[in-house]
Structure formats: structure tokens, C-alpha cells
Motif scaffolding. Structure first.
Motif, PDB file in Angstrom:
ATOM      1  N   UNK A   1       0.814  -1.219   0.000  1.00  0.00           N
ATOM      2  CA  UNK A   1       0.000   0.000   0.000  1.00  0.00           C
ATOM      3  C   UNK A   1       0.846   1.268   0.000  1.00  0.00           C
ATOM      4  N   UNK A   2       2.082   1.205   0.504  1.00  0.00           N
ATOM      5  CA  UNK A   2       2.914   2.414   0.566  1.00  0.00           C
ATOM      6  C   UNK A   2       3.857   2.533  -0.629  1.00  0.00           C
ATOM      7  N   UNK A   3       3.768   1.613  -1.578  1.00  0.00           N
ATOM      8  CA  UNK A   3       4.653   1.682  -2.746  1.00  0.00           C
ATOM      9  C   UNK A   3       4.578   3.013  -3.500  1.00  0.00           C
ATOM     10  N   UNK A   4       3.398   3.633  -3.623  1.00  0.00           N
ATOM     11  CA  UNK A   4       3.347   4.927  -4.315  1.00  0.00           C
ATOM     12  C   UNK A   4       4.010   6.071  -3.547  1.00  0.00           C
TER      13      UNK A   4
ATOM     14  N   UNK B   1      -5.628   7.183   5.128  1.00  0.00           N
ATOM     15  CA  UNK B   1      -6.862   6.777   4.461  1.00  0.00           C
ATOM     16  C   UNK B   1      -6.695   5.441   3.749  1.00  0.00           C
ATOM     17  N   UNK B   2      -5.507   5.198   3.224  1.00  0.00           N
ATOM     18  CA  UNK B   2      -5.232   3.934   2.540  1.00  0.00           C
ATOM     19  C   UNK B   2      -4.963   2.807   3.525  1.00  0.00           C
ATOM     20  N   UNK B   3      -4.147   3.079   4.522  1.00  0.00           N
ATOM     21  CA  UNK B   3      -3.714   2.024   5.439  1.00  0.00           C
ATOM     22  C   UNK B   3      -4.810   1.576   6.393  1.00  0.00           C
ATOM     23  N   UNK B   4      -5.792   2.416   6.670  1.00  0.00           N
ATOM     24  CA  UNK B   4      -6.869   1.978   7.561  1.00  0.00           C
ATOM     25  C   UNK B   4      -7.739   0.914   6.902  1.00  0.00           C
ATOM     26  N   UNK B   5      -7.580   0.722   5.579  1.00  0.00           N
ATOM     27  CA  UNK B   5      -8.313  -0.321   4.868  1.00  0.00           C
ATOM     28  C   UNK B   5      -7.583  -1.656   4.850  1.00  0.00           C
ATOM     29  N   UNK B   6      -6.390  -1.719   5.417  1.00  0.00           N
ATOM     30  CA  UNK B   6      -5.623  -2.972   5.441  1.00  0.00           C
ATOM     31  C   UNK B   6      -6.205  -3.883   6.522  1.00  0.00           C
TER      32      UNK B   6
ATOM     33  N   UNK C   1      -5.010   3.522  13.843  1.00  0.00           N
ATOM     34  CA  UNK C   1      -3.858   4.301  13.388  1.00  0.00           C
ATOM     35  C   UNK C   1      -3.784   5.584  14.212  1.00  0.00           C
ATOM     36  N   UNK C   2      -2.589   5.915  14.651  1.00  0.00           N
ATOM     37  CA  UNK C   2      -2.385   7.177  15.362  1.00  0.00           C
ATOM     38  C   UNK C   2      -1.362   8.044  14.640  1.00  0.00           C
ATOM     39  N   UNK C   3      -1.727   9.303  14.293  1.00  0.00           N
ATOM     40  CA  UNK C   3      -0.741  10.251  13.767  1.00  0.00           C
ATOM     41  C   UNK C   3       0.152  10.743  14.908  1.00  0.00           C
ATOM     42  N   UNK C   4       1.452  10.763  14.683  1.00  0.00           N
ATOM     43  CA  UNK C   4       2.422  11.009  15.755  1.00  0.00           C
ATOM     44  C   UNK C   4       3.317  12.191  15.417  1.00  0.00           C
TER      45      UNK C   4
END
Length: 428
Positions: free
Chosen positions: A50-53, A80-85, A91-94
Motif C-alpha cells: 500500500x505504501x509503494x506509491x 486513508x489507505x492504510x486503515x483499509x488494510x 492508526x495514530x498520527x504522531x
């Protein structure tokens, strides 16, 4: 005042806009003992896809967590992408600071300015000293950080039991993590850890939801769609491709098998058993999908049936139709109300596509009064005596076109047979 996903009352922005890192936490599979390491490895592999882009992202992991170092990449898009994994519970923004008191306090003040809590928000600091050589203990840090923060924000109200906003500070060697938001993920089991199944995907509301529900329980899903050219259009085919693309947001890549079904369908017309046409067509679909499952190494079939929703989904009909396959037939929605299914389709992003009014080839063959109580002996006899029936099923399997669909839009044909595909009725 507005509500953040986490329930934090805020009047300004979200910390995700200024995050240096994302913390991903695992879901219920962490209770699975000996399988945990395998499940964690699977989640990490999907996160990497998912993080390849986002080439600047750096991933690392520890027990129960994955760290996503952003290095300037957009935190909001990634979250938004990773919460679908599947397998990610939250997920927490840090915000990251050095593990020195002055840096931690300064970063905490900046963090609070970003969140801009509304007056009257209840608040607490929850510090955790992971790096034991740090000179201040956890309880001491709670006081040392909260006092100047409260002086700068006199509208905050201390509540150590159930605060609306909990500022968490994790002090580690070299760096300290500061965060308070908790964005829900889809949870469930990592994709593919419970095997592979074939989803009978129509263009309606139910089957995409059944596919998503199956993937959430750890199944790798390949989609099978039946079309009847020339009765349906390219727009109808594209609708199904677009539905598969939405599902690929949760899987990274989805295989879509497009099965030419015209010859099989037309074989059931004119035999004097119009009330059994739906039963016969659905059994034929299961027979074909079973063959594709054997070819692809899948161990089960998935449909979007909901008990009693239509004539073909009575218990009697489902019993006769289900006997067409020897594989387990999974029906994730079988006990759900239509309103519940619609709500889920809206949440996962398939609803607006599913209700597009493109033509349905099956309306040309569906009788006015389909049976709700088919007789298995009669159905078996019809199939056994129908001229060329086995050959038509073989031809449908051989003529199947397979494409791989990703969230980024590329489709890679495999074993392509030139054909124009279309929309199947929402039976599944």
C-alpha cells in the motif's frame, strides 16, 4: 465544536496534517498465539504494497505495531489507505521529538496548538517511559508536561479517569512519540491467512459487501462475474470492473474472472420449465465457479445471498442451488437485513456504483413467478437430459477472461478471450 473520529472535541485542525509518523496497531488476530508471527508478517507485506506509491516512507515494526515514518509524504492520504488494510485495528498520527525534556515539552505545546482543543475539553497527559535511562519517571512527566500545557490553555479541564483528550507521550531512546488521535481501521484477520475463496460478483449491492466481509475474515478473494453478450453493454462490464477496483483498495490486487454465459443461459429457455430458470442458472454458475476454484486453488465459494430476500434465496431454493457444488458455500450476509447490507456498502464505498442503472441481461430470462420451492429430483433430471449442457459449461470455463485489478487502475489481461462483457442480476 465537531467530533473527531476518536471522539476528541476540537475546534481547530487534526494532528494528522502535521504528523511525522503513523503508528499502526494490530487487530483481533493478536490473540491467536502460535499464528501471531505469521499474521504480523502478512500484515506488514500488505502495508508495504500500500505504501509503494510513496517512495520516502520507511517502515519498521515491533511487537503489536508497525511504524510508518513519513519523511514528508502526505499523512492523510496514507492513513486513508492504510486503515483499509485488514488486520489493522487503529492508526495514530504522531509528532516526533528528541528524547530530551525541553524538546518533549516544546513538541507537546506545538501538538496542542495544532489540535486546538475547544474550551471545556477534559484532558490528561499519559506519559510512558520506555527508555528507562530518561531522568524523569512516567508519573513525574505527567505533572511536568501537564502543568505548563494547562497554563497555556486555561480552558482545559483535568480529568484523569475518562478525559475527552488524552495526550500520550512515549519516551524512547533517541526519540519520543506524541499523539492523541486513534483512527479506527477495519480490523479483522490479515488478508489470505485463512485461505482463498471465489466470490460470485454481480453488479448489485450485496455481493461486493459479501466479498469485503470475507476478506475481513482473512480470505483471499477472487471475483467471478457472468455476462451475456450481446444483451448487455460495455458500461455494464465497466461497472463490475469498478466494483472490483473498490475491493482492491482493501486487497492491493483483485483477480476478476469474466465468464461468457449467454450459451448456458439460452439453453434453459424453451424447455417448458420457466419457473426453474433462476434455479438452473444459479446452479450452472456454481458449477462453473467450482471449476475455476479448482484451477485457481480456492477452497470455497462466496455469495451475497440473504435469507428470504428474493425467491431464489428461500431456504428451499438455497438448498437445491447449493448442491451444485462440492465446495463449502459461504454466505456472509445470510442473516442480515437489507438495510444493514446497504449501510455496509456505503461504508466500504461500493453503494454508489452498485445502484448505477445499467441494463441487466438476466431480466430477459427471469420468469414472472420463479419457484421458491424447487424440486431437486426434477432439477437434476433437467440438467442430465439437456442437450449439450456439459459442453456449454466447458466452453464457458474455457472462454473465461481473467484480469488483475489494482487500486491504481492498471489491468493486466491473462488468457484473454475477445468478448464484450456485461452486468449480471444481483442474485449473489
Amino acid at each position: 465544536m465537531k467530533e473527531q473520529e476518536t471522539g476528541i472535541a476540537i475546534s481547530g485542525g487534526s494532528s494528522i496534517e502535521y504528523a511525522d509518523m503513523l503508528i499502526l496497531r494490530y487487530g483481533e488476530f493478536t490473540l491467536k498465539g502460535k499464528n501471531r508471527a505469521r499474521f504480523e508478517k502478512t500484515v506488514l507485506r500488505h502495508v508495504k504494497e500500500m505504501v509503494k506509491p510513496y517512495p520516502q516512507v520507511v517502515l519498521s515494526k515491533e511487537f503489536g505495531r508497525i511504524y510508518v515514518q513519513l519523511n514528508g509524504e502526505p499523512a492523510g492520504e496514507l492513513a486513508a489507505s492504510l486503515k483499509n488494510v485488514f488486520g489493522i485495528a487503529s492508526i495514530s498520527p504522531v509528532k516526533v521529538s528528541l528524547s530530551e525534556f525541553d524538546d518533549i515539552l516544546s513538541a507537546s505545546r506545538t501538538f496542542l496548538e495544532i489540535i486546538a482543543p475547544a474550551p471545556g475539553t477534559t484532558f490528561k497527559v499519559n506519559a510512558r517511559r520506555v527508555w528507562k535511562e530518561f531522568p524523569h519517571g512516567s508519573i513525574e512527566m505527567n505533572k511536568l508536561i501537564s502543568t505548563p500545557l494547562l497554563q497555556g490553555y486555561p480552558g482545559l479541564i483535568v480529568d484523569v479517569k475518562s478525559p475527552q483528550m488524552e495526550l500520550k507521550i512515549e519516551i524512547r531512546e533517541g526519540h519520543t512519540y506524541i499523539f492523541c488521535e486513534n483512527i479506527p481501521g477495519v480490523g479483522g484477520f490479515p488478508l489470505g491467512t485463512n485461505g482463498k475463496a471465489m466470490l460470485l460478483l454481480s453488479g448489485g449491492i450485496d455481493s461486493p459487501v459479501a466479498g469485503w466481509s470475507s476478506m475481513r475474515r482473512g480470505l483471499e478473494v477472487e471475483c467471478v462475474h457472468f455476462y451475456s453478450y450481446p444483451y448487455t453493454s460495455e458500461l455494464a462490464r465497466q461497472k463490475v470492473v469498478d466494483l472490483a477496483r473498490v475491493l482492491s483498495r482493501y486487497a492491493g490486487v483483485i483477480k476478476l474472472h469474466l465468464v461468457p454465459f449467454t450459451e448456458v443461459q439460452t439453453a434453459f429457455t424453451g424447455i417448458g420449465q420457466d419457473n426453474l430458470i433462476i434455479t438452473l442458472m444459479r446452479r450452472a454458475m456454481l458449477k462453473i465457479t467450482t471449476r475455476l476454484a479448482e484451477r485457481e486453488g480456492a477452497l470455497a465459494l462466496v455469495t451475497g445471498e440473504s435469507l428470504g430476500q428474493v425467491a431464489s434465496q428461500t431456504l428451499s431454493s438455497m438448498n437445491v442451488i447449493g448442491r451444485a457444488t462440492t465446495l463449502p458455500l459461504l454466505r456472509p450476509l445470510v442473516m442480515m437485513d437489507k438495510s444493514e447490507i446497504v449501510e455496509l456498502s456505503q461504508m466500504i464505498g461500493t453503494y454508489d456504483l452498485s445502484i448505477l442503472p445499467y441494463e441487466d441481461c438476466c431480466t430477459l430470462f427471469v420468469p414472472k413467478s420463479p419457484t421458491t420451492n424447487p424440486n431437486l429430483r426434477i432439477v437434476d433430471k433437467i440438467e442430465a437430459t439437456l442437450p449439450g449442457y456439459a459442453a456449454r459449461l466447458d466452453a464457458a470455463v474455457e472462454g473465461t477472461e481473467t484480469i488483475s485489478i489494482t487500486p491504481y487502475g492498471d489491468e493486466k489481461p491473462r488468457d484473454v478471450v475477445p468478448a464484450q462483457a456485461g452486468l449480471q442480476e444481483e442474485w449473489f
